[in-house]
Design a protein around this motif. Structure first.
Motif, PDB file in Angstrom:
ATOM      1  N   ASN A  42       1.308  -1.487   0.262  1.00  0.00           N
ATOM      2  CA  ASN A  42       0.074  -0.272   0.263  1.00  0.00           C
ATOM      3  C   ASN A  42       1.051   1.435  -0.551  1.00  0.00           C
ATOM      4  O   ASN A  42       1.127   1.810   1.286  1.00  0.00           O
ATOM      5  N   ASN A  43       1.293   2.132  -0.716  1.00  0.00           N
ATOM      6  CA  ASN A  43       2.117   2.790  -1.779  1.00  0.00           C
ATOM      7  C   ASN A  43       1.007   3.894  -1.634  1.00  0.00           C
ATOM      8  O   ASN A  43       1.348   4.286  -2.949  1.00  0.00           O
ATOM      9  N   GLY A  44       0.109   5.165   0.320  1.00  0.00           N
ATOM     10  CA  GLY A  44      -0.706   6.166  -0.403  1.00  0.00           C
ATOM     11  C   GLY A  44      -1.736   5.496  -1.090  1.00  0.00           C
ATOM     12  O   GLY A  44      -2.000   6.217  -2.473  1.00  0.00           O
ATOM     13  N   ALA A  45      -2.181   4.170  -1.067  1.00  0.00           N
ATOM     14  CA  ALA A  45      -4.268   3.811  -1.822  1.00  0.00           C
ATOM     15  C   ALA A  45      -4.615   4.835  -0.908  1.00  0.00           C
ATOM     16  O   ALA A  45      -4.525   5.236   0.280  1.00  0.00           O
ATOM     17  N   ALA A  46      -5.640   5.160  -1.993  1.00  0.00           N
ATOM     18  CA  ALA A  46      -6.625   6.676  -1.674  1.00  0.00           C
ATOM     19  C   ALA A  46      -7.874   5.861  -1.063  1.00  0.00           C
ATOM     20  O   ALA A  46      -8.965   5.897  -1.584  1.00  0.00           O
ATOM     21  N   TRP A  47      -8.019   4.778  -0.671  1.00  0.00           N
ATOM     22  CA  TRP A  47      -8.277   3.945  -0.370  1.00  0.00           C
ATOM     23  C   TRP A  47      -9.177   2.413   0.771  1.00  0.00           C
ATOM     24  O   TRP A  47      -7.704   2.297   1.211  1.00  0.00           O
ATOM     25  N   SER A  48      -9.097   2.195   1.226  1.00  0.00           N
ATOM     26  CA  SER A  48      -9.210   1.294   2.756  1.00  0.00           C
ATOM     27  C   SER A  48      -8.716  -0.281   1.964  1.00  0.00           C
ATOM     28  O   SER A  48      -8.506  -1.449   2.147  1.00  0.00           O
ATOM     29  N   LEU A  49      -7.633   0.266   1.386  1.00  0.00           N
ATOM     30  CA  LEU A  49      -6.675  -1.663   0.216  1.00  0.00           C
ATOM     31  C   LEU A  49      -6.637  -2.123   1.830  1.00  0.00           C
ATOM     32  O   LEU A  49      -6.998  -3.354   1.267  1.00  0.00           O
ATOM     33  N   LYS A  50      -6.436  -2.215   2.974  1.00  0.00           N
ATOM     34  CA  LYS A  50      -5.756  -3.626   3.150  1.00  0.00           C
ATOM     35  C   LYS A  50      -7.303  -3.777   4.136  1.00  0.00           C
ATOM     36  O   LYS A  50      -7.290  -5.194   4.287  1.00  0.00           O
ATOM     37  N   LYS A  51      -8.250  -3.297   4.738  1.00  0.00           N
ATOM     38  CA  LYS A  51      -9.842  -3.465   5.191  1.00  0.00           C
ATOM     39  C   LYS A  51      -9.957  -4.507   4.314  1.00  0.00           C
ATOM     40  O   LYS A  51     -10.305  -5.538   4.681  1.00  0.00           O
ATOM     41  N   GLU A  52      -9.543  -3.633   2.680  1.00  0.00           N
ATOM     42  CA  GLU A  52     -10.806  -4.962   2.363  1.00  0.00           C
ATOM     43  C   GLU A  52     -10.190  -6.163   1.461  1.00  0.00           C
ATOM     44  O   GLU A  52     -11.059  -6.868   0.906  1.00  0.00           O
ATOM     45  N   LEU A  53      -9.046  -5.827   1.018  1.00  0.00           N
ATOM     46  CA  LEU A  53      -8.063  -7.208   0.702  1.00  0.00           C
ATOM     47  C   LEU A  53      -8.214  -8.003   1.050  1.00  0.00           C
ATOM     48  O   LEU A  53      -8.786  -8.679   1.732  1.00  0.00           O
ATOM     49  N   THR A  54      -8.276  -7.392   2.523  1.00  0.00           N
ATOM     50  CA  THR A  54      -8.109  -9.092   4.258  1.00  0.00           C
ATOM     51  C   THR A  54      -9.767  -9.364   3.981  1.00  0.00           C
ATOM     52  O   THR A  54      -9.475 -10.802   3.457  1.00  0.00           O
ATOM     53  N   SER A  55     -10.239  -8.926   4.024  1.00  0.00           N
ATOM     54  CA  SER A  55     -12.178  -9.642   3.868  1.00  0.00           C
ATOM     55  C   SER A  55     -12.212  -9.925   2.962  1.00  0.00           C
ATOM     56  O   SER A  55     -12.585 -11.400   2.991  1.00  0.00           O
ATOM     57  N   ALA A  56     -11.556  -9.703   1.332  1.00  0.00           N
ATOM     58  CA  ALA A  56     -12.148 -10.026   0.229  1.00  0.00           C
ATOM     59  C   ALA A  56     -11.054 -11.588   0.192  1.00  0.00           C
ATOM     60  O   ALA A  56     -11.491 -12.796   0.144  1.00  0.00           O
ATOM     61  N   TYR A  57      -9.810 -11.553   0.282  1.00  0.00           N
ATOM     62  CA  TYR A  57      -8.934 -12.266   0.311  1.00  0.00           C
ATOM     63  C   TYR A  57      -8.414 -12.932   1.672  1.00  0.00           C
ATOM     64  O   TYR A  57      -7.403 -14.427   1.390  1.00  0.00           O
ATOM     65  N   GLY A  58      -8.697 -12.801   2.456  1.00  0.00           N
ATOM     66  CA  GLY A  58      -7.820 -13.435   3.753  1.00  0.00           C
ATOM     67  C   GLY A  58      -6.543 -13.536   3.517  1.00  0.00           C
ATOM     68  O   GLY A  58      -5.842 -12.370   3.281  1.00  0.00           O
ATOM     69  N   ASN A  59      -6.137 -14.907   3.656  1.00  0.00           N
ATOM     70  CA  ASN A  59      -3.727 -14.673   3.909  1.00  0.00           C
ATOM     71  C   ASN A  59      -3.424 -15.093   2.466  1.00  0.00           C
ATOM     72  O   ASN A  59      -2.376 -14.340   2.673  1.00  0.00           O
ATOM     73  N   TRP A  60      -4.342 -14.954   1.774  1.00  0.00           N
ATOM     74  CA  TRP A  60      -3.441 -15.130   0.670  1.00  0.00           C
ATOM     75  C   TRP A  60      -2.535 -14.216  -0.035  1.00  0.00           C
ATOM     76  O   TRP A  60      -2.205 -14.297  -0.694  1.00  0.00           O
ATOM     77  N   VAL A  61      -3.812 -12.929   0.599  1.00  0.00           N
ATOM     78  CA  VAL A  61      -2.745 -11.540   0.215  1.00  0.00           C
ATOM     79  C   VAL A  61      -1.969 -10.736   1.179  1.00  0.00           C
ATOM     80  O   VAL A  61      -3.124 -10.952   2.762  1.00  0.00           O
ATOM     81  N   ASP A  62      -1.181 -10.667   1.251  1.00  0.00           N
ATOM     82  CA  ASP A  62      -0.596 -10.357   2.761  1.00  0.00           C
ATOM     83  C   ASP A  62       0.194  -8.532   2.905  1.00  0.00           C
ATOM     84  O   ASP A  62      -0.080  -8.510   1.081  1.00  0.00           O
ATOM     85  N   ILE A  63      -0.246  -7.624   3.416  1.00  0.00           N
ATOM     86  CA  ILE A  63      -0.320  -6.539   3.043  1.00  0.00           C
ATOM     87  C   ILE A  63       0.750  -5.392   3.555  1.00  0.00           C
ATOM     88  O   ILE A  63       0.750  -5.713   4.737  1.00  0.00           O
ATOM     89  N   VAL A  64       1.680  -4.867   2.772  1.00  0.00           N
ATOM     90  CA  VAL A  64       2.996  -3.959   3.817  1.00  0.00           C
ATOM     91  C   VAL A  64       1.811  -2.344   3.742  1.00  0.00           C
ATOM     92  O   VAL A  64       1.726  -2.213   2.102  1.00  0.00           O
ATOM     93  N   GLU A  65       2.138  -1.905   4.433  1.00  0.00           N
ATOM     94  CA  GLU A  65       1.882  -0.531   4.830  1.00  0.00           C
ATOM     95  C   GLU A  65       2.268   0.891   4.509  1.00  0.00           C
ATOM     96  O   GLU A  65       3.401  -0.156   5.727  1.00  0.00           O
ATOM     97  N   LEU A  66       2.398   1.327   4.164  1.00  0.00           N
ATOM     98  CA  LEU A  66       3.988   2.912   3.789  1.00  0.00           C
ATOM     99  C   LEU A  66       3.601   3.872   3.909  1.00  0.00           C
ATOM    100  O   LEU A  66       3.870   4.694   4.413  1.00  0.00           O
ATOM    101  N   GLY A  67       2.173   3.800   4.916  1.00  0.00           N
ATOM    102  CA  GLY A  67       1.610   5.084   5.182  1.00  0.00           C
ATOM    103  C   GLY A  67       1.540   6.311   3.938  1.00  0.00           C
ATOM    104  O   GLY A  67       0.239   6.883   3.642  1.00  0.00           O
ATOM    105  N   ASN A  68       2.483   6.996   2.687  1.00  0.00           N
ATOM    106  CA  ASN A  68       1.805   7.396   1.594  1.00  0.00           C
ATOM    107  C   ASN A  68       2.782   6.656   1.105  1.00  0.00           C
ATOM    108  O   ASN A  68       3.777   6.069   0.687  1.00  0.00           O
TER     109      ASN A  68
END
Length: 337
Positions: A42-68
């Motif tokens: 997540n390189n400054g996404a303008a939507w709730s990327l982590k919440k939505e992808l975790t809800s849709a894909y579970g552990n298959w997708v690992d999220i790295v948050e960079l903040g901006n």
């Protein structure tokens, strides 16, 4: 044939801005290849990327948050590090608008495993084929003209002018006779569709964060060549680009027009600053010849700028070139991401 599910493959995708629709299409396409794990940065996404992808894909997708938005160099570096932490043996990089065709990763892995018999895995990478971005390959341009000549500036060399004129005539227009070669050796490559073994990072290092964005990919991959390695374009491993790049040559009559008319001053600035830095340090072997190519390039660009009434963009590009040649990298406060 090598089956992907028997190999620890991690796909790293960097996303930013309001690009949820593109990213979801890419993730949907990845289901076909049964990749072991997906890392989304997540390189400054303008939507709730982590919440939505975790809800849709579970552990298959690992999220790295960079903040901006930190730029592509830090985004891909963070994703690669996370993939290694997850235990990935092989890593493949994608932009958030790169849709691989069915069996793309299997073809890349097969090409890698075939090549590793002669090239050490810490010096080898394979690349998927994107016809819009590797347009010269797709059109049948002679392979000796795919990579830049020594002392080129921005892929421009005075020795290529006769051929560039010839290829615009009905007789010299590139034509593909037969099929594309299965493997095309490159001297540099984009991130998109680049697959390598984790050992490459130990030897090659991560992308240079000072580039911010643009040319960090060619710097990262050219290091492989500098160490005596290979970058192999696999032409039957295809990626579809859902969105065109800002200055892609196929949308303009030539690269000068694309550079002057393409959207975004910040894109033109970082592109020209970083590539000027790269070419002056990695491609230049003769200072005199390099500067001849630089000056002719600027003259041609200036003529197009007058014709297109884009002198403001020309002045920006000239400043960016001067800064790149002087070794000035890093974030420019005039051009935030």
């Amino acid at each position: 044939m090598t089956m992907i599910h028997k190999i620890s493959l991690c796909i790293v995708i960097v996303s930013y801005g309001d690009r949820a629709a593109l990213l979801y299409k890419v993730l949907k396409s990845l289901n076909y290849d049964n990749s072991n794990r997906i890392v989304v940065v997540n390189n400054g996404a303008a939507w709730s990327l982590k919440k939505e992808l975790t809800s849709a894909y579970g552990n298959w997708v690992d999220i790295v948050e960079l903040g901006n938005n930190t730029g592509s160099s830090q985004g891909f570096a963070a994703g690669i590090k996370r993939a290694i932490e997850l235990g990935a043996e092989y890593i493949c990089l994608l932009d958030d608008d790169n849709c691989p065709k069915i069996n793309t990763f299997e073809k890349l892995l097969n090409a890698f495993i075939e090549a590793v018999h002669v090239v050490p895995r810490d010096k080898l990478s394979v690349l998927a084929f994107r016809p819009e971005h590797q347009a010269d390959v797709a059109m049948g341009v002679p392979l000796k003209r795919i990579n830049p000549h020594p002392n080129s500036f921005q892929w421009f060399h005075i020795a290529d002018i006769p051929y560039k004129i010839w290829r615009r005539t009905p007789w010299g227009k590139p034509r593909l006779y037969g099929t594309l070669p299965t493997i095309v050796p490159l001297e540099m490559a984009p991130y998109s569709g680049l697959l390598f073994h984790r050992d490459l990072i130990k030897a090659n290092g991560l992308p240079n964060p000072d580039f911010i964005l643009y040319a960090d990919d060619i710097d990262f991959t050219h290091r492989i060549i500098e160490r005596g390695g290979k970058i192999l374009l696999v032409t039957d491993a295809i990626i579809e680009d859902l969105e065109s790049s800002w200055n892609v040559k196929s949308h303009y009559s030539n690269s000068f027009v694309g550079l002057l008319k393409g959207d975004g001053d910040f894109r033109a600035y970082y592109t020209m600053r970083n590539t000027s830095y790269f070419f002056s340090r990695k491609i230049k072997t003769n200072n005199f010849v390099f500067h001849i190519n630089l000056y002719i390039y600027l003259i041609i660009l200036f003529i197009y700028a007058i014709k297109l009434r884009k002198l403001h963009r020309f002045r920006l590009i000239k400043k960016a070139i001067d800064e790149g040649l002087s070794g000035h990298l890093g974030l420019n406060e005039r051009f935030p991401l």
